[in-house]
Design an enzyme around this catalytic site. Structure first.
Site, PDB file in Angstrom:
ATOM      1  N   ALA A  77      -9.556 105.472  32.941  1.00 19.19           N
ATOM      2  CA  ALA A  77      -8.958 104.436  33.780  1.00 19.19           C
ATOM      3  C   ALA A  77      -7.534 104.146  33.318  1.00 19.19           C
ATOM      4  O   ALA A  77      -7.227 104.208  32.130  1.00 19.19           O
ATOM      5  CB  ALA A  77      -9.789 103.152  33.719  1.00 19.19           C
ATOM      6  N   GLU A 110     -17.053 114.141  36.656  1.00 17.89           N
ATOM      7  CA  GLU A 110     -17.411 113.845  38.038  1.00 17.89           C
ATOM      8  C   GLU A 110     -16.311 112.985  38.636  1.00 17.89           C
ATOM      9  O   GLU A 110     -15.738 112.134  37.942  1.00 17.89           O
ATOM     10  CB  GLU A 110     -18.744 113.081  38.142  1.00 17.89           C
ATOM     11  CG  GLU A 110     -19.963 113.894  37.778  1.00 17.89           C
ATOM     12  CD  GLU A 110     -20.329 113.766  36.311  1.00 17.89           C
ATOM     13  OE1 GLU A 110     -19.728 112.936  35.598  1.00 17.89           O
ATOM     14  OE2 GLU A 110     -21.214 114.515  35.858  1.00 17.89           O
ATOM     15  N   ASN A 115     -11.419 110.019  46.037  1.00 16.36           N
ATOM     16  CA  ASN A 115     -10.348 109.757  45.072  1.00 16.36           C
ATOM     17  C   ASN A 115      -9.412 110.967  45.036  1.00 16.36           C
ATOM     18  O   ASN A 115      -9.395 111.743  44.081  1.00 16.36           O
ATOM     19  CB  ASN A 115     -10.928 109.450  43.694  1.00 16.36           C
ATOM     20  CG  ASN A 115      -9.894 108.914  42.727  1.00 16.36           C
ATOM     21  OD1 ASN A 115      -8.683 108.984  42.988  1.00 16.36           O
ATOM     22  ND2 ASN A 115     -10.354 108.390  41.612  1.00 16.36           N
ATOM     23  N   TYR A 122      -6.642 116.439  38.584  1.00 16.03           N
ATOM     24  CA  TYR A 122      -7.547 117.354  37.887  1.00 16.03           C
ATOM     25  C   TYR A 122      -7.286 118.802  38.298  1.00 16.03           C
ATOM     26  O   TYR A 122      -7.295 119.705  37.458  1.00 16.03           O
ATOM     27  CB  TYR A 122      -9.011 116.968  38.157  1.00 16.03           C
ATOM     28  CG  TYR A 122      -9.379 115.593  37.660  1.00 16.03           C
ATOM     29  CD1 TYR A 122      -8.930 115.112  36.433  1.00 16.03           C
ATOM     30  CD2 TYR A 122     -10.185 114.751  38.419  1.00 16.03           C
ATOM     31  CE1 TYR A 122      -9.266 113.843  35.987  1.00 16.03           C
ATOM     32  CE2 TYR A 122     -10.528 113.481  37.982  1.00 16.03           C
ATOM     33  CZ  TYR A 122     -10.058 113.033  36.763  1.00 16.03           C
ATOM     34  OH  TYR A 122     -10.391 111.777  36.326  1.00 16.03           O
TER      35      TYR A 122
END
Length: 154
Positions: A77, A110, A115, A122
């Site tokens: 986060a 995951e 998102n 990623y």
């Protein structure tokens, strides 16, 4: 918009738990309980957590479990005020390098299909979609995409 900010990375300690938990509640609809972070730091021998700080304030964190030669990102986060400034990407690069040093040769995580910002980051880091967990997220039953990357010495 993509202005870099000066952050430092270090291992998370129990003194960081309150700040990390606050960040967790800002970032996720179903945040982990505060005690989960304490347990990760004090009980789980496979857990590694890193925080990003700006002027001593925790602005991001990431956790992973390293089991044999695999690393599993548990959570990541970034404070809303620091998003869009490459903090998450730099933090993930730290985690990938750290995982390699601890013997991991692949990493998985995951991510919600919705998102797209995280998915794009990623993908930029080399992760590819390898599967899907149906109804993984309990807040809205959204699926999770399973992404993997092969780690290399940096």
């Amino acid at each position: 918009m993509n202005e870099l900010i000066d952050v430092e990375f270090r291992f998370m300690t129990t003194e960081d738990v309150d700040a990390v938990w606050e960040l967790e509640r800002l970032a996720f609809p179903t945040p982990w309980p505060r005690d989960a972070f304490v347990n990760e730091l004090t009980i789980n021998p496979n857990a590694r957590y890193v925080v990003a700080t700006m002027a001593t304030q925790v602005v991001a964190y990431c956790g992973m479990w390293i089991v044999l030669d695999e690393a599993h990102i548990t959570n990541v986060a970034v404070h809303p005020d620091c998003r869009g400034k490459k903090v998450g990407e730099r933090l993930m690069r730290q985690m990938m390098g750290l995982a390699y040093l601890f013997g991991a040769r692949s990493m998985t995580l995951e991510v919600r299909p919705s998102n797209t910002v995280a998915r794009n980051m990623y993908t930029k880091l080399g992760f590819t979609e390898q599967g899907r967990r149906k109804r993984y997220y309990s807040d809205n039953n959204e699926d999770a995409l399973i992404m993997w990357v092969t780690l290399h010495e940096q």
